[in-house]
Design a protein around this motif. Structure first.
Motif, mmCIF file in Angstrom:
data_model
loop_
_atom_site.group_PDB
_atom_site.id
_atom_site.type_symbol
_atom_site.label_atom_id
_atom_site.label_comp_id
_atom_site.label_asym_id
_atom_site.label_seq_id
_atom_site.Cartn_x
_atom_site.Cartn_y
_atom_site.Cartn_z
ATOM 1 N N VAL A 97 -82.253 -95.717 89.144
ATOM 2 C CA VAL A 97 -82.445 -95.829 87.700
ATOM 3 C C VAL A 97 -83.928 -95.699 87.373
ATOM 4 O O VAL A 97 -84.765 -96.396 87.973
ATOM 5 N N GLY A 98 -84.244 -94.847 86.444
ATOM 6 C CA GLY A 98 -85.632 -94.685 86.024
ATOM 7 C C GLY A 98 -85.779 -93.444 85.164
ATOM 8 O O GLY A 98 -84.916 -92.556 85.161
ATOM 9 N N ALA A 99 -86.875 -93.392 84.432
ATOM 10 C CA ALA A 99 -87.122 -92.257 83.539
ATOM 11 C C ALA A 99 -87.351 -90.982 84.338
ATOM 12 O O ALA A 99 -87.663 -91.022 85.529
ATOM 13 N N ALA A 100 -87.199 -89.844 83.671
ATOM 14 C CA ALA A 100 -87.476 -88.559 84.315
ATOM 15 C C ALA A 100 -88.937 -88.508 84.751
ATOM 16 O O ALA A 100 -89.826 -88.908 84.004
ATOM 17 N N GLY A 101 -89.168 -88.028 85.965
ATOM 18 C CA GLY A 101 -90.531 -87.951 86.478
ATOM 19 C C GLY A 101 -90.996 -89.195 87.199
ATOM 20 O O GLY A 101 -92.167 -89.280 87.566
ATOM 21 N N THR A 244 -97.903 -92.252 89.778
ATOM 22 C CA THR A 244 -99.114 -92.341 88.967
ATOM 23 C C THR A 244 -99.637 -90.953 88.619
ATOM 24 O O THR A 244 -99.191 -89.934 89.170
ATOM 25 N N PHE A 245 -100.610 -90.946 87.719
ATOM 26 C CA PHE A 245 -101.231 -89.678 87.326
ATOM 27 C C PHE A 245 -101.888 -89.002 88.525
ATOM 28 O O PHE A 245 -101.780 -87.784 88.710
ATOM 29 N N GLU A 246 -102.577 -89.796 89.360
ATOM 30 C CA GLU A 246 -103.264 -89.215 90.515
ATOM 31 C C GLU A 246 -102.282 -88.582 91.486
ATOM 32 O O GLU A 246 -102.564 -87.536 92.085
ATOM 33 N N MET A 247 -101.112 -89.200 91.673
ATOM 34 C CA MET A 247 -100.114 -88.635 92.580
ATOM 35 C C MET A 247 -99.649 -87.275 92.098
ATOM 36 O O MET A 247 -99.535 -86.321 92.878
ATOM 37 N N ALA A 248 -99.385 -87.154 90.800
ATOM 38 C CA ALA A 248 -98.951 -85.870 90.250
ATOM 39 C C ALA A 248 -100.056 -84.827 90.348
ATOM 40 O O ALA A 248 -99.809 -83.662 90.709
ATOM 41 N N GLY A 249 -101.281 -85.229 90.042
ATOM 42 C CA GLY A 249 -102.402 -84.298 90.109
ATOM 43 C C GLY A 249 -102.677 -83.812 91.523
ATOM 44 O O GLY A 249 -102.912 -82.618 91.754
ATOM 45 N N GLN A 250 -102.646 -84.729 92.487
ATOM 46 C CA GLN A 250 -102.897 -84.339 93.871
ATOM 47 C C GLN A 250 -101.810 -83.434 94.414
ATOM 48 O O GLN A 250 -102.075 -82.511 95.191
ATOM 49 N N HIS A 251 -100.564 -83.678 94.011
ATOM 50 C CA HIS A 251 -99.472 -82.800 94.450
ATOM 51 C C HIS A 251 -99.680 -81.388 93.927
ATOM 52 O O HIS A 251 -99.487 -80.405 94.674
ATOM 53 N N TYR A 252 -100.100 -81.263 92.675
ATOM 54 C CA TYR A 252 -100.343 -79.928 92.120
ATOM 55 C C TYR A 252 -101.493 -79.242 92.844
ATOM 56 O O TYR A 252 -101.408 -78.047 93.187
ATOM 57 N N LEU A 253 -102.575 -79.966 93.108
ATOM 58 C CA LEU A 253 -103.738 -79.365 93.772
ATOM 59 C C LEU A 253 -103.397 -78.941 95.206
ATOM 60 O O LEU A 253 -103.810 -77.873 95.659
ATOM 61 N N HIS A 319 -95.380 -88.897 80.221
ATOM 62 C CA HIS A 319 -96.431 -88.323 81.069
ATOM 63 C C HIS A 319 -95.886 -87.163 81.890
ATOM 64 O O HIS A 319 -96.587 -86.155 82.109
ATOM 65 N N ALA A 320 -94.656 -87.302 82.380
ATOM 66 C CA ALA A 320 -94.087 -86.260 83.241
ATOM 67 C C ALA A 320 -93.977 -84.935 82.498
ATOM 68 O O ALA A 320 -94.337 -83.876 83.037
ATOM 69 N N ARG A 321 -93.487 -84.978 81.265
ATOM 70 C CA ARG A 321 -93.339 -83.733 80.501
ATOM 71 C C ARG A 321 -94.687 -83.140 80.147
ATOM 72 O O ARG A 321 -94.888 -81.921 80.256
ATOM 73 N N ALA A 322 -95.635 -83.981 79.742
ATOM 74 C CA ALA A 322 -96.962 -83.482 79.369
ATOM 75 C C ALA A 322 -97.671 -82.855 80.569
ATOM 76 O O ALA A 322 -98.281 -81.779 80.461
ATOM 77 N N LEU A 323 -97.582 -83.504 81.726
ATOM 78 C CA LEU A 323 -98.261 -82.969 82.915
ATOM 79 C C LEU A 323 -97.564 -81.704 83.412
ATOM 80 O O LEU A 323 -98.228 -80.792 83.916
ATOM 81 N N SER A 324 -96.250 -81.636 83.293
ATOM 82 C CA SER A 324 -95.543 -80.422 83.690
ATOM 83 C C SER A 324 -96.006 -79.223 82.861
ATOM 84 O O SER A 324 -96.238 -78.129 83.400
ATOM 85 N N TRP A 368 -103.099 -78.152 74.360
ATOM 86 C CA TRP A 368 -101.747 -77.650 74.097
ATOM 87 C C TRP A 368 -100.689 -78.499 74.801
ATOM 88 O O TRP A 368 -99.613 -78.748 74.251
ATOM 89 N N ALA A 369 -100.963 -78.943 76.006
ATOM 90 C CA ALA A 369 -99.976 -79.718 76.757
ATOM 91 C C ALA A 369 -99.764 -81.102 76.154
ATOM 92 O O ALA A 369 -98.644 -81.608 76.117
ATOM 93 N N PHE A 370 -100.839 -81.730 75.677
ATOM 94 C CA PHE A 370 -100.750 -83.112 75.206
ATOM 95 C C PHE A 370 -100.519 -83.225 73.706
ATOM 96 O O PHE A 370 -100.110 -84.287 73.225
ATOM 97 N N ALA A 371 -100.788 -82.160 72.953
ATOM 98 C CA ALA A 371 -100.606 -82.214 71.502
ATOM 99 C C ALA A 371 -99.830 -81.031 70.963
ATOM 100 O O ALA A 371 -99.725 -80.872 69.749
ATOM 101 N N GLY A 372 -99.267 -80.220 71.841
ATOM 102 C CA GLY A 372 -98.488 -79.072 71.378
ATOM 103 C C GLY A 372 -97.242 -79.483 70.620
ATOM 104 O O GLY A 372 -96.757 -78.738 69.766
ATOM 105 N N ASP A 373 -96.712 -80.675 70.931
ATOM 106 C CA ASP A 373 -95.522 -81.162 70.214
ATOM 107 C C ASP A 373 -95.899 -82.071 69.061
ATOM 108 O O ASP A 373 -95.040 -82.779 68.527
ATOM 109 N N GLY A 374 -97.153 -82.047 68.665
ATOM 110 C CA GLY A 374 -97.607 -82.828 67.525
ATOM 111 C C GLY A 374 -97.980 -81.922 66.360
ATOM 112 O O GLY A 374 -98.001 -80.699 66.477
ATOM 113 N N GLY A 375 -98.293 -82.537 65.244
ATOM 114 C CA GLY A 375 -98.704 -81.770 64.079
ATOM 115 C C GLY A 375 -100.146 -81.328 64.171
ATOM 116 O O GLY A 375 -100.836 -81.546 65.179
#
Length: 502
Positions: A97-101, A244-253, A319-324, A368-375
């Motif tokens: 059980v847990g949120a996506a990402g 965490t944010f660092e885990m996602a970032g390091q995986h991408y790098l 965070h998962a959607r924004a970082l993706s 765009w990633a962090f505010a693309g779904d905003g006004g």
């Protein structure tokens, strides 16, 4: 306890009670409740310890598997993997059980591979989306006229394992239901999840669940589940801070430095890179060095992410959607450098120009990633925050404009900011084409929106365009799709009454 008595070791009953509580109760608790439980255990059993098995071999295998998959093993996530192993040893039905990402899928995949490393037993997984098929397609149907039974997806898998024609009994099988635990379909599994371990079919046949099979439910919430189902399963909770944010970032790098990006690149032959001297991998390694300081903990990207979280978004901000989205836009920037070098093989970009280009595209990708779904207000706020925190050179005379009003261009090996307003072409429309619905009149908004959509499409990411009727969603999307080669477009209309049979 019986195992310890047979082995002749001294039995500490308090330690056994504490260990059993930690192995069965702790995995399903959120962080705040976990601290409360530990205080209660200290009050009830003062001075007693229940450290439990060390699982050093399993932890070492988990770390080795993470290294092979280029995952960053955070301490809390690794603990969840170990808890999952303990729970699956006690229950044949489990709920993640847990949120996506939050690392649920990666946890069971890594554990399955790690157990194969430790025990030498091959692990096989089957992932089913229960909401993508009907109940009859999942369990099977009985023809009312001929009384002929036809297996569904789940019953077919279970029957194949039970028959063990190809040695399935010697393997470890995990059947994963990735979707909402809805009583409409999950109630049929109650007899399988309890101690009976039997699936009774409408034709009177009974299929027993072999001991080498585990049934897992990967879900973000249990608000649709009934107590009858939940009480039969073991449970592991994945909190929002498990990954965490660092885990996602390091995986991408790490992935960027090890695997060639897949995308539409003109002039670049396909296939994986074979050597470190491959021009594609050289650009990706350079990009990883440029992105690394910004993707580190406390860097520009993480601070912008926290700032954007407090703004108004049309969708729930995760965070998962924004970082993706961010990683998809960054990958497109890398592919742009690779494409430029392939088209200008005699004069490719040098390391300095590539670094400047990638650094500036990082700023655009962040907004765009962090505010693309905003006004417009949210985009302006994130733009102002990013511009105020970066050391990159900004567009001259930007004043009160947003950084999204500009693009980063490559002309003659030079990197320069280009205003979208200056890139809008002049369009001459013939009189008889004025009413043509496929006609797109380019504007600043259509150009930059097409650019963002093209980047996400090149990364093969799913898209969701939101806006009122007449805001240009279909027009912009089709214009972006037409720019991609070898692509056929099929438009389907969906509504609340749409079923999987469509």
């Amino acid at each position: 306890r019986e195992q310890l008595q047979h082995s002749g070791e001294e039995v500490d009953e308090q330690a056994l009670v504490i260990q059993s509580v930690r192995e069965t109760v702790v995995p399903k608790l959120v962080a705040a409740d976990m601290r409360l439980l530990m205080r209660l255990l200290d009050d009830v059993f003062p001075g007693a310890t229940g450290s439990g098995p060390s699982n050093e071999a399993l932890r070492a295998a988990v770390l080795a598997e993470c290294a092979a998959r280029r995952l960053e093993p955070g301490a809390e996530w690794v603990e969840k993997v170990v808890q999952l192993h303990q729970i699956q040893a006690l229950h044949h039905g489990l709920m993640l059980v847990g949120a996506a990402g939050s690392g649920k899928t990666a946890a069971w995949r890594v554990l399955l591979a790690a157990l194969e490393r430790v025990e030498g037993v091959e692990g096989v997984s089957y992932v089913i989306d229960p909401k993508a098929v009907s109940k009859d397609e999942l369990y099977g149907t009985l023809d009312a006229t001929t009384r002929e039974w036809r297996d569904g997806l789940f019953t077919h898998l279970l029957r194949k394992i039970v028959d063990s024609v190809r040695g399935e009994s010697a393997k470890r099988h995990w059947i994963v239901f990735d979707g909402d635990v809805d009583p409409e379909w999950v109630e049929n599994l109650n007899s399988v999840l309890d101690d009976n371990r039997l699936l009774t079919l409408p034709n009177g046949e009974r299929l027993g669940l072999p001991p080498n099979v585990r049934i897992m439910f990967e879900v973000d919430t249990l608000k649709y589940a009934t107590p009858a189902t939940v009480s039969r399963c073991g449970m592991v909770w994945f909190g929002a801070d498990t990954v965490t944010f660092e885990m996602a970032g390091q995986h991408y790098l790490k992935t960027l430095q090890a695997e060639p990006l897949q995308g539409e690149i003109d002039g670049v032959p396909g296939g994986p890179a074979q050597t470190d001297d491959d021009p594609v991998m050289r650009v990706q390694t350079l990009a990883a060095r440029v992105f690394a300081p910004h993707l580190a903990g406390g860097g520009l990207v993480e601070r912008a992410l926290v700032h954007a979280e407090g703004l108004e978004h049309i969708m729930d901000f995760t965070h998962a959607r924004a970082l993706s989205t961010l990683f998809a836009l960054l990958s497109k920037a890398v592919l742009d450098v690779v494409e430029y070098d392939a088209q200008h093989s005699d004069f490719p970009l040098d390391a300095e120009a590539s670094s400047v280009f990638l650094g500036r595209r990082l700023l655009l990708a962040t907004v765009w990633a962090f505010a693309g779904d905003g006004g417009r207000v949210a985009r302006q706020e994130v733009s102002d925050y990013v511009c105020g925190a970066t050391t990159e050179e900004l567009p001259a005379g930007m004043a009160d404009e947003s950084i999204t009003d500009y693009d980063v261009g490559l002309r003659g090996g030079a990197v320069a900011w280009e205003a979208w307003a200056d890139k809008v072409p002049t369009l001459e429309v013939e009189t008889h084409h004025v009413t043509d619905s496929s006609l797109v009149v380019p504007t600043t908004d259509t150009l930059r929106h097409e650019s963002v959509l093209a980047a996400l499409l090149a990364a093969h990411r799913p898209l969701l365009l939101c806006g009122p009727p007449g805001s240009g969603k279909t027009m912009t999307l089709l214009a972006a799709l037409r720019r991609l080669p070898d692509l056929d477009v099929a438009a389907l209309n969906f509504s609340s009454a749409t079923t999987p049979e469509l």
